[in-house]
Design a protein around this motif. Structure first.
Motif, PDB file in Angstrom:
ATOM      1  N   ASP A  76     -42.563 105.170 -12.043  1.00  0.00           N
ATOM      2  CA  ASP A  76     -43.243 105.970 -13.071  1.00  0.00           C
ATOM      3  C   ASP A  76     -43.555 107.383 -12.623  1.00  0.00           C
ATOM      4  OD1 ASP A  76     -45.066 105.202 -11.185  1.00  0.00           O
ATOM      5  OD2 ASP A  76     -46.702 104.840 -12.594  1.00  0.00           O
ATOM      6  N   VAL A  77     -43.261 107.731 -11.380  1.00  0.00           N
ATOM      7  CA  VAL A  77     -43.545 109.085 -10.904  1.00  0.00           C
ATOM      8  C   VAL A  77     -42.344 109.584 -10.105  1.00  0.00           C
ATOM      9  CG1 VAL A  77     -46.061 108.778 -10.840  1.00  0.00           C
ATOM     10  CG2 VAL A  77     -44.688 108.215  -8.829  1.00  0.00           C
ATOM     11  N   ASP A  78     -42.277 110.900  -9.959  1.00  0.00           N
ATOM     12  CA  ASP A  78     -41.247 111.492  -9.118  1.00  0.00           C
ATOM     13  C   ASP A  78     -41.665 111.403  -7.665  1.00  0.00           C
ATOM     14  OD1 ASP A  78     -39.629 112.242 -11.289  1.00  0.00           O
ATOM     15  OD2 ASP A  78     -40.881 114.029 -11.623  1.00  0.00           O
ATOM     16  N   VAL A  79     -40.699 111.141  -6.798  1.00  0.00           N
ATOM     17  CA  VAL A  79     -40.989 111.005  -5.370  1.00  0.00           C
ATOM     18  C   VAL A  79     -40.056 111.919  -4.585  1.00  0.00           C
ATOM     19  CG1 VAL A  79     -41.863 108.661  -5.551  1.00  0.00           C
ATOM     20  CG2 VAL A  79     -39.416 109.030  -5.194  1.00  0.00           C
ATOM     21  N   THR A  80     -40.471 112.213  -3.361  1.00  0.00           N
ATOM     22  CA  THR A  80     -39.673 113.042  -2.468  1.00  0.00           C
ATOM     23  C   THR A  80     -38.839 112.156  -1.556  1.00  0.00           C
ATOM     24  OG1 THR A  80     -41.405 113.111  -0.796  1.00  0.00           O
ATOM     25  CG2 THR A  80     -41.485 114.795  -2.531  1.00  0.00           C
ATOM     26  N   ALA A  81     -37.988 112.801  -0.770  1.00  0.00           N
ATOM     27  CA  ALA A  81     -37.143 112.059   0.167  1.00  0.00           C
ATOM     28  C   ALA A  81     -37.985 111.361   1.228  1.00  0.00           C
ATOM     29  CB  ALA A  81     -36.135 113.012   0.809  1.00  0.00           C
ATOM     30  N   ASP A  82     -39.081 112.010   1.632  1.00  0.00           N
ATOM     31  CA  ASP A  82     -39.954 111.366   2.630  1.00  0.00           C
ATOM     32  C   ASP A  82     -40.610 110.115   2.074  1.00  0.00           C
ATOM     33  OD1 ASP A  82     -39.314 113.362   4.409  1.00  0.00           O
ATOM     34  OD2 ASP A  82     -41.072 114.586   3.921  1.00  0.00           O
ATOM     35  N   ASP A  83     -40.842 110.092   0.765  1.00  0.00           N
ATOM     36  CA  ASP A  83     -41.500 108.931   0.167  1.00  0.00           C
ATOM     37  C   ASP A  83     -40.588 107.723   0.103  1.00  0.00           C
ATOM     38  OD1 ASP A  83     -43.793 110.406  -0.220  1.00  0.00           O
ATOM     39  OD2 ASP A  83     -43.207 111.076  -2.223  1.00  0.00           O
ATOM     40  N   LEU A  84     -39.260 107.946   0.107  1.00  0.00           N
ATOM     41  CA  LEU A  84     -38.342 106.821  -0.054  1.00  0.00           C
ATOM     42  C   LEU A  84     -38.498 105.816   1.074  1.00  0.00           C
ATOM     43  CD1 LEU A  84     -35.071 108.595  -1.285  1.00  0.00           C
ATOM     44  CD2 LEU A  84     -36.761 107.346  -2.631  1.00  0.00           C
ATOM     45  N   SER A  85     -38.513 106.296   2.314  1.00  0.00           N
ATOM     46  CA  SER A  85     -38.655 105.360   3.432  1.00  0.00           C
ATOM     47  C   SER A  85     -40.008 104.673   3.408  1.00  0.00           C
ATOM     48  CB  SER A  85     -38.455 106.104   4.756  1.00  0.00           C
ATOM     49  OG  SER A  85     -39.431 107.131   4.899  1.00  0.00           O
ATOM     50  N   LYS A  86     -41.053 105.414   3.004  1.00  0.00           N
ATOM     51  CA  LYS A  86     -42.386 104.805   2.926  1.00  0.00           C
ATOM     52  C   LYS A  86     -42.434 103.716   1.855  1.00  0.00           C
ATOM     53  CE  LYS A  86     -44.751 109.047   4.392  1.00  0.00           C
ATOM     54  NZ  LYS A  86     -45.745 110.074   3.998  1.00  0.00           N
TER      55      LYS A  86
ATOM     56  N   ARG B  37     -31.621 108.553  -7.238  1.00  0.00           N
ATOM     57  CA  ARG B  37     -30.555 108.900  -8.168  1.00  0.00           C
ATOM     58  C   ARG B  37     -31.043 109.753  -9.330  1.00  0.00           C
ATOM     59  NH1 ARG B  37     -26.024 105.792  -7.173  1.00  0.00           N
ATOM     60  NH2 ARG B  37     -26.108 105.237  -4.950  1.00  0.00           N
ATOM     61  N   GLY B  38     -32.264 110.241  -9.257  1.00  0.00           N
ATOM     62  CA  GLY B  38     -32.782 111.037 -10.354  1.00  0.00           C
ATOM     63  C   GLY B  38     -33.321 110.154 -11.464  1.00  0.00           C
ATOM     64  N   ASN B  39     -33.974 110.814 -12.410  1.00  0.00           N
ATOM     65  CA  ASN B  39     -34.567 110.081 -13.535  1.00  0.00           C
ATOM     66  C   ASN B  39     -35.502 108.983 -13.038  1.00  0.00           C
ATOM     67  OD1 ASN B  39     -33.137 111.629 -15.439  1.00  0.00           O
ATOM     68  ND2 ASN B  39     -31.349 110.264 -15.279  1.00  0.00           N
ATOM     69  N   ARG B  40     -36.156 109.252 -11.902  1.00  0.00           N
ATOM     70  CA  ARG B  40     -37.112 108.312 -11.322  1.00  0.00           C
ATOM     71  C   ARG B  40     -36.473 106.951 -11.056  1.00  0.00           C
ATOM     72  NH1 ARG B  40     -42.492 109.659 -15.019  1.00  0.00           N
ATOM     73  NH2 ARG B  40     -42.677 111.868 -14.369  1.00  0.00           N
ATOM     74  N   THR B  41     -35.230 106.994 -10.615  1.00  0.00           N
ATOM     75  CA  THR B  41     -34.489 105.776 -10.290  1.00  0.00           C
ATOM     76  C   THR B  41     -34.159 105.786  -8.806  1.00  0.00           C
ATOM     77  OG1 THR B  41     -33.547 105.683 -12.508  1.00  0.00           O
ATOM     78  CG2 THR B  41     -32.446 104.405 -10.781  1.00  0.00           C
ATOM     79  N   ILE B  42     -34.482 104.715  -8.144  1.00  0.00           N
ATOM     80  CA  ILE B  42     -34.238 104.573  -6.715  1.00  0.00           C
ATOM     81  C   ILE B  42     -33.284 103.399  -6.518  1.00  0.00           C
ATOM     82  CG2 ILE B  42     -35.302 104.104  -4.475  1.00  0.00           C
ATOM     83  CD1 ILE B  42     -37.892 105.218  -5.582  1.00  0.00           C
TER      84      ILE B  42
END
Length: 1436
Positions: A1148-1158, A1180-1185
């Motif tokens: 539901d929110v935008d995240v950074t690259a550092d947040d992905l590993s967390k 992948r954008g659109n708040r899709t991981i």
């Protein structure tokens, strides 16, 4: 006693002190008033230091009493004949008279102490030593009252600048010596400032110490002191006086409230004042100072003196009374007495009324050693309903010493018959009849160098107490259409099983015509209640109904006025009755039933104002005395109740009820047709006068290796349970100089207690030995023996012959159980298993005596009208954590601590004893006992705590109360578990039918909860079997929570309700141990009849975390014992463990690259999926991981199906990183791009390091182990790997064969090679050499080799090969057979030749060969050609 002038808070105040000094001929009354003086003091601005300690004084709210009454023994005024030293006075006792709060322990700061030229003050911690007080001589302080014994000075006006102070702890003693002529108090007095001796002051000040004035710094701690300084002055008299110290006053004197007279109030009840008008000259010697025509009026207990006109009262006017002292002495007694004497003492008061003491028998002896014995606890005049405990008190006098020997033999006789040999005897209540005389004879024998014998005889006269008769109303109003029911509670205080006779009478009060008899017709007037049908009631009449109750020669009556009103008005009837008096310092509960024919009913509680009765403001503790009840069911009685709390219940505006008063409680009921009421008299009982405890102090003793303070508590209780308590100051016991010798003496005393049957005292000595010897149990066998004897004594019955009749002395009263269990409780953790087993039947008997004894059944009481009244099953009277059970037909009440019983059962549970049934019954008994004490408006919690396994709690649930939200706290060690009631519960229990006959309406229900620790089930096999024996899928190992019993209790009958209609009643939060969001849990509810059931409780999907604790919410439709258990989850989706899984998360929110590993670190933690399995993480954008889940390659890794299931639960548990919510989660299997060929593969591993030296000669073994390790990681058969070989310590080759027929998971060699390539890419293989991991490089595509043959074999060639193979095989067999035959034949021929040679010629060695000299010794005549190296050509 006190001048009624206003107080001054900032000026110098000298509080008025009434000093009653007893002289040989008269009492002196000194009247003082207030004075003011102005000056300045710097004491509050100074700092004082002692060593490293620095203190600074600040003003506190220390409050002195408004008046002080001191007798001569409380102030330092006594001297010996040499006029040098006064009586030593304990500081804390002296100051306690001045403090408003008597619970404070007071120390003092000495500011001035004499001049040392006239009076020298000293101080001592005991009765012998002495220390001079080294304080600078005072400058003097002039005052109008400079020579009074005690007066107060405001520190603000204290002129002396104190340079040096002395801190004196509470237990020190003051005294003085004289060095010269006494002048005045300013040069001889002792000036000090009281301070509260609490933990803070003790931390700042270490005992007695001097403090000197110093400069103030930040390190100085503050010490709160009052604004008043107290000065004590010695009272000198040059003549030698004989002074008698008297501990109590005959009477007190104080100014009247209007300041127009004096009031004398009797203190000593043995004296009586004249009754009626008195001649004031008879009362006082100088009555003329009272003015002209004063009035003196006496009532036996008090004398009121009204000043006449022009009284001559000066500031320090002396008033001499004509009361003679009541203490007299017999001097030179020895010359006047013979060997045996009987002395009578007669004393008379001013009115000429006299009283005499009982006979005092004296005996003169000449023996240097005297042994005597007396009986303690005896009352010569005793009610027949009172029990007595008599105890022998031996005394051995030798010269000037006096001891109490222990090894004494006793013999008790009652009326000269019967024999008992304990050091005490118990005479239970009701053992003797009224007016019976019982002679108690005690014979004691003591051996000390010779045998001493002493005896004493006492006579007890048993008298009767009056019959108690109470109606359920004093005055009430009733509608014409209602039957009139009035009940009576009658108690014969002189018999357990008395036969009461009832006789009702009725009269109609008809104004001037006088009372007229009622027309009762065939109404039964000889029952404990009267029920007059409405047909015999006449509207607008007043009926006086009187119940006369008789028992033997006693009788008493009680009446109620009934106003008959119009039809259809409500009817009010008080429900439960108690004895006439209530304890004012306990909760008092009043219950009533109100019936109405209309659905709307108003209920109002009122305290009637009447000059004859007491009054209190009910709104002080009940904000809204009026309750509006709607939707009242027809033909139903509405149950209402009122609880009056004691003082100190966190209600600031409520001071509590006054003792010894009568209050009129009125309950109004109003409906559409009118109002009615009922009145009830509430009598409060004044507790007995408190006792005094005087204990000397010393060093402290309690636990092993430590010495701490001890206090003693004295309680004085009456028959109705009204008690007063007094606590001693802290005292201590010094450590024994010779511990071994002291222990031997204590063991000797212990053995004497056992012989005398004093087991409780013996247990106390065992505890003392354990503490002093620093052991848990100094003697196991002795401890078991004494504890067992104590338990056995509780079930004993002894018969004593009295007047040729056997009197049964039963040692099984409730108080006996309580005292014994309390004494044995400290030893229960260390006694043997057999001793604990003996405790179980004792507890069963105790429960039967208390709980079942409190049940009123149809066999014990006459049946009442079931249509209009409830049959009560129990009557309770409880305080916090205490329940008392009271039988309606017996005045004795059984009280015991719920805490104590819970602790005892917890010990038995912890010792693995079979007490399961009684364990749960005990919990239910207390829950129901607490519940019937709670009202609909009560905010009171009643709780009890066991010994670590159990806690219980009860509270009122009233859905009609303002602010009701349905949320409540339940019992538990952390008080964090909550329960929330549903809307269905609110609609069901806001108005419901209650009571035993379900004919009443209740507007609230009681919630009873119990916490049972999970460790109780682990520690007690019987409890575990009772709960889980018949369940295969439910065990203690799957339990992840403590057990919580939730019960809804009928507040009238105390019955535990069992709702079971399938509707959700409540949601309860249960703490879960070791909670994991990926696990699956179920809430199970246990009932004794149905066992465990999960269908009546539905758990929440996840637990919620509160302050580090996890709570799972159980939504339940019934009550019982609730627990949370770990269960198996649903079967996961069948996913292959050889493929990767593509994960897709929509957040539901935008995240950074550092947040992905967390994010995936958190997901891995919650799901318990190895974090290394998450690869190719991308946004992948659109708040899709997206991320790829690697297949499991280790035995401790979850399968793909379980991993996906765990991830799905984990991401729904809570927000990731506290801010990210997963809106959608999907997954798909990643298929590999395969050629689909059926060829084998060769894989070449390149090691990143040369391991040749580590491999050594075991290189082939390591090659095999690595192949097996790969097979395990890939979850395939190890037989799929062949030709594994390590070359030069850096290259590892493996051949992957084609699938075989019986393989469980057949995979192509191509797919396996790609799986191996993926594993090396992510470092998932674990090749080991000893303890070292082998570093393997990633496999490139060129390292994968396809293996295939050059030509395909056709069918003809295959057939030819088969035929040739058969021919060759048969030929080989034939040739081998021929060779075997040839060898056998040659062997036989050689054997025959050997025999022939042995018989004809001896065997001779041939001569060695001869060679020419020029011949070479070696010559190669031929050589095999070199083998051609084989070349393998493979074509792919």
């Amino acid at each position: 006693m006190l001048s009624r002038e206003p107080k001054l808070t900032w000026q110098e105040v000298c509080y008025v002190i009434l000093l009653m000094l007893k002289e040989s001929s008269s009492k002196l009354l000194f009247l003082f008033s207030l004075i003011t003086v102005t000056s300045e003091s710097t004491l509050f601005n100074q700092c004082y230091s002692s060593g490293t300690t620095c203190i600074r004084f600040e003003k506190s709210d220390f409050q002195f009493v408004d008046s002080v009454q001191l007798t001569s023994d409380n102030v330092p005024t006594l001297k010996d004949n040499s006029s040098t030293t006064s009586t030593r006075i304990v500081l804390s006792e002296l100051l306690s008279h001045l403090a408003f709060n008597h619970s404070w322990t007071l120390a003092a700061l000495v500011v001035n102490a004499g001049t040392r030229t006239n009076v020298q003050w000293k101080i001592a911690p005991d009765e012998k030593s002495e220390h001079l007080i080294e304080i600078q001589d005072p400058d003097g302080y002039g005052s109008q009252f400079s020579n009074v014994t005690v007066h107060c000075v405001d520190i603000q006006n204290y002129a002396d600048d104190a340079k040096r102070l002395l801190v004196v702890p509470p237990d020190y003693r003051f005294f003085f010596s004289t060095n010269g002529t006494y002048t005045n108090c300013s040069s001889s007095g002792l000036s000090l400032i009281p301070i509260v001796w609490d933990a803070a002051s003790r931390a700042s000040i270490r005992g007695m110490s001097y403090f000197s004035q110093t400069s103030c710094t930040d390190t100085c701690s503050t010490l709160a002191i009052p604004s008043l300084l107290v000065r004590f002055c010695p009272n000198f008299n040059s003549s030698n006086l004989e002074i008698q110290i008297d501990q109590s006053e005959d009477f007190t004197v104080e100014l009247s409230d209007d300041l127009l007279g004096i009031n004398f109030q009797r203190v000593n009840k043995s004296i009586e004042f004249p009754i009626g008008l008195l001649n004031c000259t008879i009362l006082m010697e100088n009555a003329d100072i009272l003015g002209e025509n004063p009035v003196c009026l006496g009532d036996g207990e008090n004398i009121a003196v009204k000043f006449g006109s022009n009284p001559k009262m000066a500031l320090r006017q002396e008033v001499k009374t004509k009361f003679s002292p009541r203490t007299s002495f017999l001097k030179n007694a020895k010359n006047a007495l013979s060997t045996n004497n009987v002395i009578l003492v007669t004393g008379c008061n001013v009115a000429g009324k006299c009283t005499s003491s009982g006979p005092i028998r004296t005996e003169l002896v000449d023996d240097a050693s005297v042994f005597s014995v007396s009986i303690d606890g005896i009352e010569q005049e005793t009610p027949a309903s009172f029990g007595l405990r008599l105890h022998a008190n031996p005394t051995f006098k030798q010269c000037s010493s006096k001891t109490s020997p222990k090894d004494v033999q006793y013999e008790w006789k009652l009326n000269g018959e019967g024999q008992m040999f304990d050091d005490g005897i118990k005479l239970p209540a009701y053992s003797f009849s009224v007016d019976e005389l019982v002679n108690i004879t005690l014979v004691a024998r003591y051996n000390h160098e010779k045998t001493y014998s002493s005896s004493t005889t006492k006579t007890i006269h048993y008298f009767g107490l009056p019959l108690l008769v109470t109606l359920d109303c004093v005055e009430r109003q009733i509608g014409k259409d209602h039957d009139l029911l009035i009940r009576v509670l009658a108690v014969d205080q002189n018999s357990k099983d008395s036969s009461l006779k009832y006789q009702w009478s009725c009269s109609i009060i008809n104004g001037s015509l006088g009372p007229q008899s009622c027309n009762l017709g065939d109404v039964n007037t000889q029952e404990e209640h009267i029920n007059i049908p409405n047909s015999k009631l006449t509207q607008n009449t007043i009926m006086n109904l009187t119940a006369k109750v008789s028992s033997g020669d006693q009788s008493d009556s009680s009446s109620c006025l009934v106003n008959v009103g119009p039809s259809q008005i409500p009817t009010v009837m008080f429900y439960r009755l108690a004895e006439r008096k209530h304890y004012a310092f306990d909760f008092i509960r009043i219950q009533a039933m109100v019936s109405s024919s209309y659905p709307t009913l108003n209920i109002t509680w009122e305290i009637v104002r009447d000059s004859q009765f007491g009054f209190f403001n009910i709104t002080s503790f009940l904000a809204s005395p009026t309750t509006i009840i709607k939707n009242v069911p027809t033909k139903s009685d509405v149950f209402v109740s009122l609880t009056i709390p004691p003082s100190g219940t966190q209600i600031a505006a409520w001071p509590g009820l006054m003792s010894g008063k009568t209050f009129v409680i009125r309950l109004w009921a109003t409906n559409e047709k009118g109002s009615s009421f009922a009145d009830l008299h509430l009598l409060t009982n004044a507790p007995p006068t408190i006792g005094n405890i005087d204990v000397s102090t010393g060093n402290s003793s309690e636990e092993c290796g430590e010495r701490v303070g001890i206090t003693a508590i004295l309680s004085v209780c009456d028959r109705l349970g009204s008690c007063s308590y007094e606590e001693s100051g802290m005292f201590a016991i010094d450590q024994s100089v010779n511990s071994s010798l002291a222990a031997l003496d204590l063991i000797s005393l212990l053995n004497t207690d056992v012989v005398n049957g004093n087991f409780i005292s013996a247990i106390a000595k065992i505890n003392a030995l354990n503490i002093e010897l620093c052991t848990e149990n100094y003697d196991q066998s002795q401890t078991d023996k004494i504890t067992m004897l104590l338990f056995q004594s509780l079930s004993e019955s002894r018969f004593i012959a009295i007047n040729r009749q056997l009197i049964q002395i039963v040692y099984s009263e409730s108080e006996e159980f309580q005292e014994s269990l309390k004494a044995a409780y400290s030893l229960l953790p260390v006694v043997s298993s057999e001793t604990l087993s003996a405790l179980i039947p004792v507890l069963s008997s105790y429960r039967q005596l208390t709980f079942q004894g409190g049940v009123t059944t149809e066999t014990t009481r006459r049946k009442r009208s079931a249509e209009v009244m409830e049959t009560t099953s129990k009557i309770y009277k409880a305080t916090e954590s205490e329940v008392s059970y009271k039988i309606e037909i017996c005045p004795n009440s059984f009280k015991f601590k719920a805490n104590d019983m819970l602790k005892v059962y917890d010990i038995l549970i912890g010792k693995d004893k079979p007490v399961v049934d009684v364990f749960f019954l005990n919990i239910n008994d207390f829950l129901t006992g607490f519940c019937v004490q709670l009202d609909e408006d009560s905010k009171r919690y009643m709780s009890a705590t066991g010994g670590g396994y159990t806690e219980i709690q009860t509270q009122t649930v009233n859905a009609n109360r303002d602010g009701y939200n349905g949320k409540f706290n339940i019992s538990g060690p952390n008080n964090m578990s909550n329960i929330s009631f549903s809307a269905y519960f609110t609609s069901s229990y806001s108005s419901w039918t209650c009571g035993l006959s379900s004919s009443s309406t209740c507007r609230y229900v009681c919630l009873g909860t119990a916490w049972i620790s999970n460790s109780a089930i682990s520690d007690n096999t019987y409890l575990a079997e009772a709960l889980f024996l018949n369940y295969l899928d439910l065990t203690i190992n799957k339990s992840v929570s403590d057990l919580h019993q939730l019960s809804l209790v009928d507040p009238i009958s105390g019955t535990i309700l069992t709702p079971s209609n399938g509707q959700f009643l409540y949601s309860v939060d249960i703490e879960v141990n070791n909670y994991k969001p990926i696990n699956y849990y179920n809430c199970y509810i246990y009932n004794q009849n149905s066992g465990w059931d999960f269908r009546q409780c539905i758990p929440s999907n996840y637990a919620k975390s509160v302050q580090g604790h996890n709570f799972l919410t159980c939504n339940c439709s019934s009550t019982g014992i609730i627990g949370v258990f770990l269960v198996n989850g649903p079967a996961p989706d069948p996913l292959s463990d050889h493929n990767e899984i593509l994960l897709t998360l929509v957040i539901d929110v935008d995240v950074t690259a550092d947040d992905l590993s967390k994010i995936f670190t958190r997901i891995a933690t919650l799901s318990e999926v190895d974090q290394r399995r998450f690869v190719k993480i991308s946004n992948r954008g659109n708040r899709t991981i997206k991320a790829t889940l690697r297949p499991p390659t280790r035995s401790d890794q979850k399968s793909n199906g379980m991993a996906i299931q765990s991830i799905q639960k984990a991401i729904g548990y809570q927000k990731i990183l506290n801010v990210i919510s997963v809106l959608n989660f999907t997954y798909s299997i990643v298929k590999r791009d395969l050629n689909g060929d059926a060829f084998a593969r060769k894989v070449t591993f390149k090691l990143l390091k040369n391991y040749e030296s580590q491999l050594g000669p075991d290189v082939d073994d390591f090659a095999k182990k690595w192949a097996q390790s790969m097979a395990a990681a890939l979850q395939i058969s190890e037989y799929r790997f062949k030709n594994y070989k390590i070359f030069f310590g850096m290259v590892y080759n493996v051949t992957i064969t084609l699938p075989f027929a019986d393989e469980l998971k057949p995979l192509s060699a191509e797919e396996i090679s790609l799986m191996i390539q993926e594993c090396t890419k992510y470092g998932e293989f674990d090749f080991q050499i000893a303890d070292e991991s082998v570093q393997v490089g990633a496999i490139a595509d060129s390292d994968l080799t396809m293996l295939k043959v050059l030509h395909e074999t056709n069918a003809l060639m295959l057939a030819l090969a088969v035929v040739l193979s058969i021919v060759l095989g048969l030929g080989t067999v034939f040739i081998c057979g021929a060779v075997l035959v040839k060898l056998r034949t040659d062997k036989l021929i050689v054997e025959e030749r050997r025999r022939a040679n042995l018989n004809e010629h001896q065997f001779q060695l041939p001569p060695p060969p001869q060679y020419p000299v020029n011949t070479t010794p070696f010559h190669v005549v031929d050589q095999y050609p070199l083998r051609r190296q084989k070349t393998e050509v493979r074509q792919f």
